[in-house]
Write a protein that holds these residues in place. Structure first.
Motif, PDB file in Angstrom:
ATOM      1  N   ASP A 106       0.836  -1.207   0.000  1.00 27.01           N
ATOM      2  CA  ASP A 106       0.000   0.000   0.000  1.00 27.01           C
ATOM      3  C   ASP A 106       0.874   1.262   0.000  1.00 27.01           C
TER       4      ASP A 106
ATOM      5  N   THR B  57       2.320   1.664  -3.433  1.00 26.81           N
ATOM      6  CA  THR B  57       1.287   2.080  -4.388  1.00 26.81           C
ATOM      7  C   THR B  57       1.003   3.577  -4.268  1.00 26.81           C
ATOM      8  N   PHE B  58       0.801   4.000  -3.036  1.00 21.32           N
ATOM      9  CA  PHE B  58       0.492   5.398  -2.803  1.00 21.32           C
ATOM     10  C   PHE B  58       1.647   6.297  -3.258  1.00 21.32           C
TER      11      PHE B  58
ATOM     12  N   PHE C 122       1.787   6.622  -7.193  1.00 15.67           N
ATOM     13  CA  PHE C 122       0.799   7.543  -7.766  1.00 15.67           C
ATOM     14  C   PHE C 122       1.157   8.992  -7.456  1.00 15.67           C
ATOM     15  N   GLU C 123       1.507   9.238  -6.213  1.00 11.06           N
ATOM     16  CA  GLU C 123       1.821  10.606  -5.776  1.00 11.06           C
ATOM     17  C   GLU C 123       3.034  11.147  -6.538  1.00 11.06           C
TER      18      GLU C 123
ATOM     19  N   GLY D  44       0.428  -3.499 -12.491  1.00 13.76           N
ATOM     20  CA  GLY D  44      -0.918  -3.466 -13.080  1.00 13.76           C
ATOM     21  C   GLY D  44      -1.743  -2.272 -12.646  1.00 13.76           C
ATOM     22  N   ILE D  45      -1.055  -1.144 -12.327  1.00 17.58           N
ATOM     23  CA  ILE D  45      -1.782   0.045 -11.858  1.00 17.58           C
ATOM     24  C   ILE D  45      -1.321   1.298 -12.619  1.00 17.58           C
ATOM     25  N   LEU D  46      -1.010   1.124 -13.891  1.00 20.12           N
ATOM     26  CA  LEU D  46      -0.528   2.270 -14.673  1.00 20.12           C
ATOM     27  C   LEU D  46      -1.651   3.303 -14.822  1.00 20.12           C
ATOM     28  N   GLY D  47      -1.308   4.562 -14.610  1.00 18.06           N
ATOM     29  CA  GLY D  47      -2.306   5.631 -14.751  1.00 18.06           C
ATOM     30  C   GLY D  47      -1.648   6.874 -15.325  1.00 18.06           C
TER      31      GLY D  47
ATOM     32  N   ARG E 233      -2.695  13.388 -13.754  1.00 17.59           N
ATOM     33  CA  ARG E 233      -3.764  14.344 -14.003  1.00 17.59           C
ATOM     34  C   ARG E 233      -3.216  15.629 -14.634  1.00 17.59           C
ATOM     35  N   VAL E 234      -4.120  16.411 -15.202  1.00 20.57           N
ATOM     36  CA  VAL E 234      -3.742  17.670 -15.866  1.00 20.57           C
ATOM     37  C   VAL E 234      -3.194  18.643 -14.821  1.00 20.57           C
ATOM     38  N   ILE E 235      -2.163  19.364 -15.203  1.00 23.87           N
ATOM     39  CA  ILE E 235      -1.558  20.313 -14.263  1.00 23.87           C
ATOM     40  C   ILE E 235      -2.352  21.625 -14.260  1.00 23.87           C
ATOM     41  N   ALA E 236      -2.625  22.138 -13.066  1.00 22.05           N
ATOM     42  CA  ALA E 236      -3.365  23.407 -12.951  1.00 22.05           C
ATOM     43  C   ALA E 236      -2.476  24.572 -13.386  1.00 22.05           C
TER      44      ALA E 236
ATOM     45  N   LEU F 172       0.125  26.474 -11.278  1.00 19.85           N
ATOM     46  CA  LEU F 172       1.363  25.822 -10.875  1.00 19.85           C
ATOM     47  C   LEU F 172       2.520  26.168 -11.812  1.00 19.85           C
TER      48      LEU F 172
END
Lengths: 151, 277
Positions: free
Chosen positions: B139, B142-143, B146-147, B197-200, B203-206, B209
């Protein structure tokens, strides 16, 4: 880790911007500048209904997960039920650590801000976007202690 | 022209992600190289926007990368490449558009000849190289992935924006090195995510930033963030260290690389005349 949670991490739902949104609102963490902005497209028949919702976050992965979950719940809700969703989310925060509560609080308050902005714009179409600040702090006790030692 | 920039942004990122979906080393390397070519196109188009005072941003649409076969994503990439090629007509600089067009023609030909493979990058198998980790360590890993994969993408975009807008050769060189470093980390993390198996897609950058008013302030808080990232790597190294030496060594290596990033950021601050580094 739960596969639903992983889904929200791999492909957050409703992440992005609505061009020509009817309303926007911000939930902000005054402690570190993190924030969530929510965009709403509203259908107004007898009462306002959230037709479409998108969010963007300047924050951590937990905030993105909270945004993905809460906005998924909010699609199709009347504002009355949207308020209830905000209330239920804020009501659950007491039972989780403040550093985790801050993320969900930010999203819930952004949703509330967006709905309140919409209502204000019914009276004044130029009403600016509302920002609400959260009460929880997402720094851990350890980090808070380090911060006060550095001051 | 912003529309062309968005298309090329989506393409370099999609090619980048696809390179981690292939288990064939040749295909993977090829796709990664094509992603780098598309990233160069992206930079050239951005420079053209700046040169002609065209407003632009780093917005993009969601990229649907969750596929079962490599061919599915390659077909999507091919369609996007064709759309990009058609839109090049809006670029006045004919040298630039024909250069991009030539690259697209070859990449289209090349990816069409890539053999199909089953993609397991999204199957949530949650294991990395048959390494046995406890639930807590998995865990935490994983976290972290992603981060930090998002964070590296964010840094690539911010440094790229700063590089495109600086007139200082020294700063441009520093930002370029930081971009390369972040690409390396981004790739390492994406590779691990694919294996688990957790490819992502990040997200779009604001906008706020990368639309930076005060570079000095950005670099100073960036140093704090690098220190925090070092701490995260250390925590993760400790969390997995008791269970796996290879992963622990890897995260110590990433953590130590942050020292180099901090040194580069201090160098950038010095060249901006900030002497309290």
């Amino acid at each position: 880790m739960d596969s639903n949670l992983l889904e929200h991490m791999m492909q957050p739902k409703n992440y992005g911007v609505i061009e020509n949104s009817d309303s926007e609102g911000i939930g902000k963490n005054p402690h570190n500048g993190e924030k969530v902005i929510i965009f709403l497209k509203v259908k107004n028949e007898n009462e306002p209904i959230i037709e479409d919702i998108k969010f963007q976050a300047i924050g951590c992965m937990t905030t993105v997960i909270a945004g993905s979950i809460i906005t998924s719940e909010a699609v199709g809700l009347t504002f009355e039920r949207g308020d209830a969703l905000v209330g239920a989310t804020l009501g659950m925060l007491d039972s989780i650590p403040p550093e985790e509560a801050a993320c969900s609080e930010m999203v819930a308050l952004a949703l509330k801000a967006a709905m309140d902005t919409y209502m204000e714009r019914q009276k004044d179409s130029d009403f600016p976007m509302i920002t609400y600040k959260i009460l929880n702090n997402c720094a851990t006790n350890e980090e808070n202690q380090q911060g006060s030692e550095n001051e | 022209m912003n529309n062309i920039l968005i298309k090329s942004h989506e393409l370099w990122l999609e090619l980048f992600m696809s390179s981690f979906m292939s288990k064939d080393m040749d295909n993977s390397k090829k796709l990664l190289e094509y992603s780098k070519i598309l990233f160069r196109h992206f930079k050239w188009i951005e420079n053209e926007c700046i040169k002609h005072n065209v407003a632009y941003n780093y917005d993009r649409n969601q990229i649907p990368v969750k596929v079962d076969t490599l061919k599915t994503i390659l077909n999507d990439i091919a369609n996007r490449l064709k759309q990009l090629e058609l839109s090049l007509i809006d670029i006045d600089n004919r040298d630039l558009s024909s250069r991009i067009s030539n690259d697209i023609e070859y990449i289209l030909y090349s990816i069409n000849n890539i053999t199909d493979e089953e993609v397991t990058s999204f199957d949530m198998n949650m294991s990395y190289k048959d390494i046995k980790l406890s639930q807590d360590a998995t865990d935490a890993l994983t976290f972290f992935l992603f981060e930090e994969s998002y964070k590296e993408y964010e840094l690539i975009m911010i440094y790229n924006y700063l590089k495109a807008h600086t007139k200082s050769l020294k700063l441009a060189n520093i930002f370029e090195t930081l971009i390369e470093e972040s690409f390396f980390h981004f790739g390492e993390f994406a590779g691990m995510m694919s294996e688990m198996g957790i490819l992502g897609v990040p997200r779009v950058i604001a906008k706020e930033l990368y639309l930076i008013d005060n570079i000095t302030e950005f670099l100073l808080s960036g140093i704090d963030e690098e220190l925090a990232a070092k701490e995260e790597c250390k925590k993760l190294s400790d969390a997995v260290g008791t269970e796996n030496k290879e992963l622990s060594k890897f995260f110590d290596f990433i953590s130590n690389q942050e020292n180099y990033h901090i040194a580069l950021m201090k160098e950038a601050l010095e060249s901006l005349g900030y002497d309290n580094v």
